[in-house]
Design a protein around this motif. Structure first.
Motif, PDB file in Angstrom:
ATOM      1  N   LEU A  41      -3.839  15.679   8.359  1.00  0.00           N
ATOM      2  CA  LEU A  41      -4.362  15.113   7.395  1.00  0.00           C
ATOM      3  C   LEU A  41      -3.166  13.950   7.142  1.00  0.00           C
ATOM      4  CD1 LEU A  41      -5.886  14.407   4.566  1.00  0.00           C
ATOM      5  CD2 LEU A  41      -4.450  15.945   3.587  1.00  0.00           C
ATOM      6  N   CYS A  42      -3.696  12.420   6.991  1.00  0.00           N
ATOM      7  CA  CYS A  42      -2.726  11.634   6.672  1.00  0.00           C
ATOM      8  C   CYS A  42      -3.091  11.027   5.325  1.00  0.00           C
ATOM      9  CB  CYS A  42      -2.885  10.492   7.642  1.00  0.00           C
ATOM     10  SG  CYS A  42      -2.083  10.953   9.308  1.00  0.00           S
ATOM     11  N   THR A  43      -2.189  10.963   4.273  1.00  0.00           N
ATOM     12  CA  THR A  43      -2.405  10.612   2.963  1.00  0.00           C
ATOM     13  C   THR A  43      -1.784   9.168   2.666  1.00  0.00           C
ATOM     14  OG1 THR A  43      -2.601  12.854   2.184  1.00  0.00           O
ATOM     15  CG2 THR A  43      -2.128  11.153   0.509  1.00  0.00           C
ATOM     16  N   VAL A  44      -2.490   8.290   2.304  1.00  0.00           N
ATOM     17  CA  VAL A  44      -1.930   6.899   1.938  1.00  0.00           C
ATOM     18  C   VAL A  44      -1.921   6.540   0.452  1.00  0.00           C
ATOM     19  CG1 VAL A  44      -1.913   4.536   2.501  1.00  0.00           C
ATOM     20  CG2 VAL A  44      -2.882   6.078   4.139  1.00  0.00           C
ATOM     21  N   THR A  45      -0.661   6.408  -0.028  1.00  0.00           N
ATOM     22  CA  THR A  45      -0.388   6.319  -1.473  1.00  0.00           C
ATOM     23  C   THR A  45       0.004   4.687  -1.694  1.00  0.00           C
ATOM     24  OG1 THR A  45       1.974   7.076  -1.394  1.00  0.00           O
ATOM     25  CG2 THR A  45      -0.076   8.545  -2.241  1.00  0.00           C
ATOM     26  N   PRO A  46      -0.094   4.027  -2.700  1.00  0.00           N
ATOM     27  CA  PRO A  46       0.294   2.683  -2.890  1.00  0.00           C
ATOM     28  C   PRO A  46       1.698   2.660  -2.771  1.00  0.00           C
ATOM     29  CG  PRO A  46      -1.452   3.204  -4.769  1.00  0.00           C
ATOM     30  CD  PRO A  46      -1.089   4.438  -3.982  1.00  0.00           C
ATOM     31  N   SER A  47       2.174   1.407  -2.310  1.00  0.00           N
ATOM     32  CA  SER A  47       3.800   1.318  -1.893  1.00  0.00           C
ATOM     33  C   SER A  47       4.217   0.396  -3.039  1.00  0.00           C
ATOM     34  CB  SER A  47       3.896   0.879  -0.706  1.00  0.00           C
ATOM     35  OG  SER A  47       3.402  -0.523  -0.495  1.00  0.00           O
ATOM     36  N   GLY A  48       3.506  -0.282  -3.748  1.00  0.00           N
ATOM     37  CA  GLY A  48       3.830  -1.264  -4.653  1.00  0.00           C
ATOM     38  C   GLY A  48       4.650  -2.395  -3.981  1.00  0.00           C
ATOM     39  N   SER A  49       4.272  -2.803  -2.660  1.00  0.00           N
ATOM     40  CA  SER A  49       4.837  -3.684  -2.008  1.00  0.00           C
ATOM     41  C   SER A  49       3.745  -4.755  -1.810  1.00  0.00           C
ATOM     42  CB  SER A  49       5.405  -3.462  -0.556  1.00  0.00           C
ATOM     43  OG  SER A  49       4.094  -2.949   0.264  1.00  0.00           O
ATOM     44  N   LYS A  50       3.930  -5.872  -0.920  1.00  0.00           N
ATOM     45  CA  LYS A  50       3.036  -6.953  -0.928  1.00  0.00           C
ATOM     46  C   LYS A  50       1.960  -6.769   0.113  1.00  0.00           C
ATOM     47  CE  LYS A  50       5.923 -10.522  -2.943  1.00  0.00           C
ATOM     48  NZ  LYS A  50       6.681 -12.095  -2.712  1.00  0.00           N
ATOM     49  N   ASP A  51       2.120  -5.455   0.954  1.00  0.00           N
ATOM     50  CA  ASP A  51       1.268  -5.309   1.818  1.00  0.00           C
ATOM     51  C   ASP A  51       1.311  -3.678   2.123  1.00  0.00           C
ATOM     52  OD1 ASP A  51      -0.469  -5.540   3.997  1.00  0.00           O
ATOM     53  OD2 ASP A  51       1.002  -6.215   5.678  1.00  0.00           O
ATOM     54  N   ASP A  52      -0.006  -3.266   1.812  1.00  0.00           N
ATOM     55  CA  ASP A  52      -0.199  -1.642   2.423  1.00  0.00           C
ATOM     56  C   ASP A  52      -0.801  -1.515   3.741  1.00  0.00           C
ATOM     57  OD1 ASP A  52       0.885  -0.156  -0.042  1.00  0.00           O
ATOM     58  OD2 ASP A  52      -0.421  -1.592  -0.965  1.00  0.00           O
TER      59      ASP A  52
END
Length: 400
Positions: A25-36
């Motif tokens: 399982l790969c979980t992606v959460t917002p990074s708050g950067s200009k590019d996710d």
């Protein structure tokens, strides 16, 4: 005491934003950067085969193309908002080519056996207003990207995604088979003087065995469009606003192309250009075994329409692209002007096997609707009131 407080503070720190892998399982959460996009691509790389990908709630920014063609036995869950940034210079130079009419895409997925579930929460936001304004009512700006493309994809299930302000077409399915797309909500609306133009809901090409169910689409062009070399398509329970509704074509432009076995049923079209129609270039190939069933519409420019010479409206009788075995059944609603149907078939390849049953179309401002027909079978069940001129236009600007 200080040690205890430090430990509590450490435990309270949330997991790092970005991409985390646990088993398959790969979980992606917002990074708050200009590019996710890099984190999402990393998830595809590490869990795209025999794994699961979770894109959590929250706001994600997409600043680079995403191209993944080797998915295998993968379930993708999206609960967040994905916003494609409005760097038009980047996208026009880097969008991925998809061959058809020199189109390109910002997001391309392919492979065998995968799903994308949006749970009614996933939102794809394309910053389309910027594109509509730069495009200035143009149709095919080079590099203007399709939002989502399935490319050489097999055994795919997509459900529960919302689109708002797409850059160009919402979805494109090419070289794919056994694709099911359900419960999708699409909307392209301009707030400026410039129209959305060419923001189709769905287009298929060189694909087969496709099911579309339970869609709501507001767009500036074809709602559901079946293009060349497509077969075995089932479309049910779709509502289209401000669009071309259910369309076969266009096809036959500098290539021998066909469309076979398409059923549209339970369709609603509101304030649209057309309802149930077929458009081809004066080329070669065929359109065969298509049914438009249970259509209801309000204020549609030309509800039923056939043209063998779309866009140029010339050289119509040179077309050898045969249109046959087409059925319109239970088609009811109001036309914008006094034409219910404009059907012009090529003299070089007259339409055969056209069938009409329970057709009830009335001009919204009253009067009797005209039914214009040329070069088609006389036993269609449609009461033609006159001939249709060669090169009959797709859009009317008033009564005929």
């Amino acid at each position: 005491m200080l040690l205890t407080w430090s430990l509590i503070t450490l435990l309270a720190v949330p997991a790092l934003a970005g991409m985390n892998k646990t088993g398959t399982l790969c979980t992606v959460t917002p990074s708050g950067s200009k590019d996710d996009s890099g984190f999402i691509m990393d998830a595809f790389k590490q869990c795209g085969q025999n794994g699961q990908i979770e894109i959590t709630e929250g706001d994600f920014t997409i600043a680079k193309v995403m191209d993944v063609l080797n998915l295998k036995n993968c379930d993708i869950s999206i609960r967040g908002k994905l916003t494609w940034n409005d760097d038009i210079n980047y996208w026009t130079k880097n969008s991925i080519g998809v061959t058809y009419a020199q189109r390109s895409t910002a997001f391309r997925l392919g492979g065998d056996t995968f799903s994308i579930r949006g749970h009614g929460q996933a939102l794809f936001f394309g910053n389309g207003q910027k594109w509509y304004d730069v495009n200035k009512n143009g149709s095919n700006m080079a590099g203007r990207p399709i939002s989502l493309t399935l490319w050489k994809a097999k055994n795919v299930f997509i459900d529960g995604i919302t689109w708002r302000q797409p850059q160009f077409w919402h979805t494109f399915v090419a070289y794919s088979e056994n694709v099911t797309m359900t419960n999708l909500d699409m909307n392209a609306t301009s707030t400026s003087q410039w129209n959305t133009v060419n923001t189709d809901g769905f287009d298929s090409w060189n694909s087969k065995d496709i099911t579309i169910k339970n869609w709501v689409v507001k767009c500036g062009d074809d709602c559901i469009s079946i293009k060349g070399n497509s077969s075995n398509i089932y479309v049910k329970n779709v509502t289209c606003y401000e669009s071309g509704a259910a369309c076969i074509g266009s096809l036959g432009n500098n290539a021998i192309e066909y469309v076979d076995n398409v059923l549209f049923e339970d369709f609603t079209a509101i304030h649209s250009s057309n309802a149930a129609w077929i458009k081809t270039y004066p080329g070669q190939g065929h359109v065969r075994n298509v049914t438009f069933r249970n259509f209801y519409f309000q204020d549609v420019n030309q509800p039923i329409y056939i043209s063998p010479c779309i866009y140029s409206y010339s050289n119509c009788d040179a077309s050898r692209l045969k249109i046959s075995d087409i059925t319109w059944e239970n088609v009811t609603g109001t036309s914008r002007y006094n034409v219910a149907a404009g059907i012009y078939c090529s003299k070089g390849a007259p339409c055969t096997g056209l069938k009409f049953k329970d057709i009830n179309i009335k001009p919204k401002n009253g009067g009797t609707a005209k039914v214009l027909c040329s070069n088609m079978n006389s036993d269609s069940g449609l009461s033609c009131t006159g001939t249709c001129p060669s090169g009959w236009k797709q859009q009317l600007s008033g009564n005929a």
